[in-house]
Every structure is written in C-alpha cells, then in structure tokens.
Design an enzyme around this catalytic site. Structure first.
Site, PDB file in Angstrom:
ATOM      1  N   ASP A  20       0.823  -1.211   0.000  1.00  0.00           N
ATOM      2  CA  ASP A  20       0.000   0.000   0.000  1.00  0.00           C
ATOM      3  C   ASP A  20       0.857   1.260   0.000  1.00  0.00           C
ATOM      4  OD1 ASP A  20      -2.435   1.261  -0.112  1.00  0.00           O
ATOM      5  OD2 ASP A  20      -2.787   1.200   2.041  1.00  0.00           O
ATOM      6  N   HIS A 211      -7.249  -0.152   9.500  1.00  0.00           N
ATOM      7  CA  HIS A 211      -6.319   0.423   8.524  1.00  0.00           C
ATOM      8  C   HIS A 211      -6.733   1.872   8.295  1.00  0.00           C
ATOM      9  CE1 HIS A 211      -3.961   0.170   4.609  1.00  0.00           C
ATOM     10  NE2 HIS A 211      -4.734   1.217   4.374  1.00  0.00           N
ATOM     11  N   HIS A 213      -5.761   5.980   7.042  1.00  0.00           N
ATOM     12  CA  HIS A 213      -4.959   6.961   6.321  1.00  0.00           C
ATOM     13  C   HIS A 213      -5.058   8.295   7.055  1.00  0.00           C
ATOM     14  CE1 HIS A 213      -4.189   4.898   2.276  1.00  0.00           C
ATOM     15  NE2 HIS A 213      -4.734   3.992   3.055  1.00  0.00           N
ATOM     16  N   CYS A 244      -4.277   5.301  -2.717  1.00  0.00           N
ATOM     17  CA  CYS A 244      -4.941   4.424  -3.674  1.00  0.00           C
ATOM     18  C   CYS A 244      -4.974   5.088  -5.040  1.00  0.00           C
ATOM     19  CB  CYS A 244      -6.368   4.113  -3.205  1.00  0.00           C
ATOM     20  SG  CYS A 244      -7.293   3.107  -4.381  1.00  0.00           S
TER      21      CYS A 244
END
Length: 304
Positions: A20, A211, A213, A244
């Site tokens: 990622d 998860h 960000h 992403c």
C-alpha cells in the site's frame, strides 16, 4: 540485516509499506529495493508484512515483480508475508509464490468497487467466498479488508450497516481476520467507536484489524480509538507513504514509526524499534525522491 528479538506485543502492527505504501507513488522501485525495504522492516521488528500484490501490473505498475520479491524475502526470521489477491488467478499466483497469508479487499461502496476492481460489491463477495473455499486445507491465513468503510470518494458516507453486512458474510465464509479500512482518510474516532463493536458482534471468531490513512489528520486519533476499543492489530506504512491510485486525493497511510511511538508512549507494546523504523522511512523517502510524511524521523524519539 539481522532481525531484532521481538518482545511480546499488545498491538501487532502490520507493515503495509511494501504494498500500500508503494502502489500510488510515481517512482517505481526495483525488485532489489523492494526486498531491501522488507528486510529493513523485519530488522525493525515487523513480523507481519504486506509484501506484494498479485494484481495486473499494467494497471498498477508499482506492484510488478511480485513473484521475484517473494523469492527474495528473508525466511526463517519469524515473519509472515501477506499477498493481496482480488481473483482466482491472483490466488493461484500467491500460492505458487509462497505467501503465508492472503488478503482480499472488498469495498463497501459499489461505485468504488466498480472503478477499482471492475465489479459490484456482491460480485466481489462471491469471488471472496470462492477464494476462501479454495484455501481450505492449505494452511494459508485469509483476511478480508473492507475498504471505504468510513467513506467513499464517489458515494460519500457509507451506512455502517453495509460494512457490518460485508463483515458478517466474510466471517461466515471463514475469514480469519477482518480489517476495517479508511481508504481515503475521512473517518473520525466517533465512527471507529461505532463500527468496531458492530463488526465484532457479527464476527466474534475473527481477529479485528484497522487500517487508517492520515489524509485529514485523523488517522492517529482513529488508531488510538481503535486500540482503546480492543483492536489489537493495526496497519501502518513506514515513512507514512501510500494511497490508492483509484481514489482521488487519497494520501498516505499512518506512518509505522509515528504509530509505534504513540502506542509505546500510551503504554502498549508493539515489538517495534522506532529508531530503526524512522531510519527506514528516511531510506525509503530517498529511494522515492521525496520527504517522508512521517514526523518521528524529523523530531527524533523521546526520551532520547
């Protein structure tokens, strides 16, 4: 590079930098550089590493060379390597490459799923159920990441009931672990406090992971909230890189070194060497030709 002896952890940090962390960067690292990144992460105490993605390299060129990376990663060091899989072909590649775990991403948003994975959420759930059935007896751990669980760049707010339903179906199909992902960094601690108990109630046998960000500077607050609500597995990317390629303005993951520092100062053990992580973040920044978003490498550890 020698691995550190890892203490027992209260919170396990899954290092997602090699996948990622790299998938949205303009600079393409070589296989040797990717392997070195993984070696450095292991030396800093990482024991679960999202190492590769078995997606079409024409669509995500940063993920090319997955098999070569897996052939070069250090073995017999107590590390478990995760490969991202989105279909049966990806599963076949992952099994042949010798991953220890596979992770399947199922968006909570149909529009995001269509743009990112070329199918509906219902289709992706069916694909996952087939993958789960195919891994029975292989010894491979299977995790499901529910992406856009806290918000979608195309649909906006996501009803929590939709996230809970996906988690329930994933658990029924045998997911060992379910991750709730704030793919575009819009979530806040109040959402974490709402979603975590709901998902735990429908998937009590699965490990719960989160998860985050840090797109809107809420990622670390969300991680601490998740920990306070009993989540013991958190994703992070060394240096704070990531994003992403199919989501507008989706900037980096929370940084492994900054997360490990916060958790340690909050009384939780992670087994991570924050100094080594910070040095790895600086190394990765140099390889990518940019300043790492992480702050620990600039400010230094405390107490020194």
């Amino acid at each position: 590079m020698d691995a550190v002896v890892r203490e027992r952890a209260d919170v396990d940090i899954v290092e997602v930098g090699p996948r990622d962390g790299l998938q949205n960067e303009d600079t393409l690292l070589s296989v040797a550089q990717k392997v070195e990144l993984i070696e450095r992460a292991v030396a800093a105490g990482a024991r679960r590493i999202e190492a590769v993605s078995f997606v079409n390299p024409r669509l995500v060129p940063q993920m090319a060379g997955a098999e070569e990376v897996m052939a070069g990663v250090p073995r017999d060091v107590g590390a478990s390597y995760i490969g991202l899989v989105l279909n049966r072909k990806g599963l076949e590649r992952a099994l042949a490459a010798g991953v220890d775990e596979i992770n399947v991403v199922i968006p909570a948003s149909d529009e995001f799923c269509q743009r990112n994975q070329g199918c509906s959420v219902a289709d992706m759930l069916s694909v996952y159920e087939g993958i789960a059935a195919d891994t029975v007896g292989t010894g491979i751990t299977v995790s499901v990441t529910v992406s856009t669980a806290f918000g979608c760049p195309f649909e906006g707010d996501i009803p929590p009931e939709r996230v809970v339903d996906i988690a329930r179906r994933a658990a029924e199909a045998g997911a060992d672990e379910i991750a709730l992902a704030d793919t575009i960094g819009v979530g806040v601690p109040r959402q974490v406090a709402d979603l975590v108990p709901r998902v735990r109630s429908v998937a009590p046998a699965a490990t719960l992971r989160c998860h985050f960000h840090n797109t809107r500077n809420t990622g670390y607050a969300n991680a601490l909230a998740a920990h306070e609500y009993g989540v013991t597995v958190l994703d992070a990317s060394v240096g704070g890189f990531g994003g992403c390629p199919f989501a507008p303005a989706a900037t980096g993951n929370i940084a492994t070194e900054d997360l490990a520092y916060m958790l340690r100062r909050s009384g939780a053990r992670t087994g991570a060497d924050v100094g080594e992580l910070a040095r790895t973040g600086e190394w990765l920044g140099a390889a990518l030709g940019m300043q790492p978003p992480a702050l620990l490498g600039r400010a230094g550890d405390f107490p020194t």
